[in-house]
Design an enzyme around this catalytic site. Structure first.
Site, PDB file in Angstrom:
ATOM      1  N   SER A 201       1.055  -1.223  -0.050  1.00  0.00           N
ATOM      2  CA  SER A 201      -0.140  -0.062  -0.117  1.00  0.00           C
ATOM      3  C   SER A 201       0.896   1.299   0.021  1.00  0.00           C
ATOM      4  CB  SER A 201      -0.856   0.182   1.133  1.00  0.00           C
ATOM      5  OG  SER A 201      -0.343  -0.212   2.527  1.00  0.00           O
ATOM      6  N   HIS A 254       1.393   4.912   4.063  1.00  0.00           N
ATOM      7  CA  HIS A 254       0.606   5.490   3.336  1.00  0.00           C
ATOM      8  C   HIS A 254       0.619   6.916   3.072  1.00  0.00           C
ATOM      9  CE1 HIS A 254      -2.920   2.406   4.370  1.00  0.00           C
ATOM     10  NE2 HIS A 254      -1.966   2.071   3.779  1.00  0.00           N
TER      11      HIS A 254
END
Length: 276
Positions: A201, A254
Site C-alpha cells: 500500500s 500511506h
C-alpha cells in the site's frame, strides 16, 4: 497535438469523441495498443479534461449515445476484440507490473503454508541490528499481505496504476518509483509501529500521488487519475489515522508513500517542462 487519454475499448473512445464533436471540440483517435484520444487545439485541454471526468463517471449516460447517433457512429466502424479477463490483465500490465504481482502472490501462498511469522523472519524490515545489512528487507516488506482482501485490494491498484506508468513511461520509471517508495514508506512505518508490518500500500499510494500530479502538471505524459480517486485516497488515509473502520492500517506508510509520489511527480513534470 495533445494526448488526452486512452481507452481499451474503441467504441467507448468513439462515444467520447462524438460527444465532444457536438460541443464543438474536435478530437481524433489513434489506434495503438489502445485507442488514444488526441486534441489538436491545446487551448481547449482543460475543458476536454473536465468533460472526460464527467464521461468516465457515467459513460452510459443517454447524452453520449445521442451524440453518437447525431454523429452517425453508433456502429463505430472499428473492429476490436473482446478481451477475456486474463487478456485484459496482460494488455495493461508490463513485465515489472507482472513480476511484482506474481511475487506478491507467491509470498502470500508461502505465508498461508508456512505461517506469517516464518515468512516475516525472512522478509520483514530489519528487526535486529544484526540484520541491517540484509538489504532486501528494506523492500520485501512490500510483498507480504496478511489477508485475501489485503492482497486483492493492493494488487488491483498496483495493476491499474503501475501498469499505466509502465506502459506510458517505461519499466525503469516504475522500478524507481517502487524502490524509493517501498524504502521510504517502510522507514516511516517502522518508526510508527516497529518492524512487523507488510503490504504494497505504501507503493500504491506513491503511484496514486505520482499519476495524479503528473497528469495534472504534464498531460502529455499520457497518464491520468481522476480527482475523485485522489480524494478517495485522502479520505482513506484520514479514516485510517482516526481508526474509523476498526482495521489495522499502515498509516505511516500511506502518508509517506503519497508524499514520495507527489514529490517525484513534481520533479518529473518540472523537468518535462524544461525540455519543451
Amino acid at each position: 497535438m495533445l494526448m488526452i487519454t486512452s481507452f481499451a475499448n474503441p467504441r467507448v473512445a468513439q462515444a467520447f469523441v462524438d460527444y465532444m464533436a457536438t460541443q464543438g471540440v474536435i478530437l481524433t483517435i489513434q489506434q495503438h495498443n489502445q485507442s488514444d484520444v488526441w486534441l489538436a487545439d491545446e487551448s481547449q485541454a482543460e475543458r476536454v479534461r473536465a468533460e472526460l471526468a464527467r464521461f468516465l463517471e457515467n459513460p452510459a449516460d443517454p447524452r453520449y449515445l445521442a451524440a453518437s447517433w447525431q454523429a452517425g457512429h453508433t456502429g463505430s466502424g472499428l473492429h476490436y476484440r473482446r478481451y477475456p479477463f486474463f487478456a485484459a490483465l496482460r494488455e495493461r500490465a508490463g513485465p515489472v507490473t507482472w513480476v511484482v504481482m506474481i511475487a506478491c502472490v507467491v509470498v502470500f501462498i508461502a505465508m498461508q503454508i508456512l505461517g506469517d511469522q516464518e515468512v516475516m523472519l525472512w522478509l520483514a524490515w530489519p528487526f535486529d541490528p544484526t540484520l541491517k545489512f540484509e538489504f532486501w528487507r528494506y523492500f520485501t516488506h512490500a510483498l507480504m499481505h496478511f489477508s485475501l482482501m489485503h492482497i486483492l485490494f493492493n494488487l488491483l491498484w498496483w495493476w491499474y496504476l503501475g501498469g499505466a506508468v509502465e506502459k506510458r513511461l517505461g519499466s525503469g520509471k516504475l522500478i524507481v518509483i517502487t524502490l524509493i517508495s517501498a524504502l521510504l514508506s517502510g522507514y516511516v512505518q517502522q518508526k510508527f509501529s516497529g518492524p512487523w508490518f507488510g503490504g504494497l500500500s505504501g507503493v500504491v499510494y506513491a503511484l496514486m500521488g505520482y499519476v495524479w500530479l503528473r497528469g495534472e502538471r504534464d498531460p502529455q505524459s499520457g497518464i491520468y487519475l481522476q480527482r475523485g480517486l485522489i480524494i478517495f485516497a485522502l479520505i482513506w488515509i484520514i479514516a485510517g489515522w482516526f481508526d474509523l473502520f476498526g482495521m489495522s492500517m499502515a498509516n505511516g506508510a500511506h502518508i509517506a508513500g503519497l508524499a514520495v509520489g507527489l514529490a517525484m511527480a513534481f520533479v518529473d513534470s518540472l523537468n518535462a517542462r524544461k525540455r519543451k
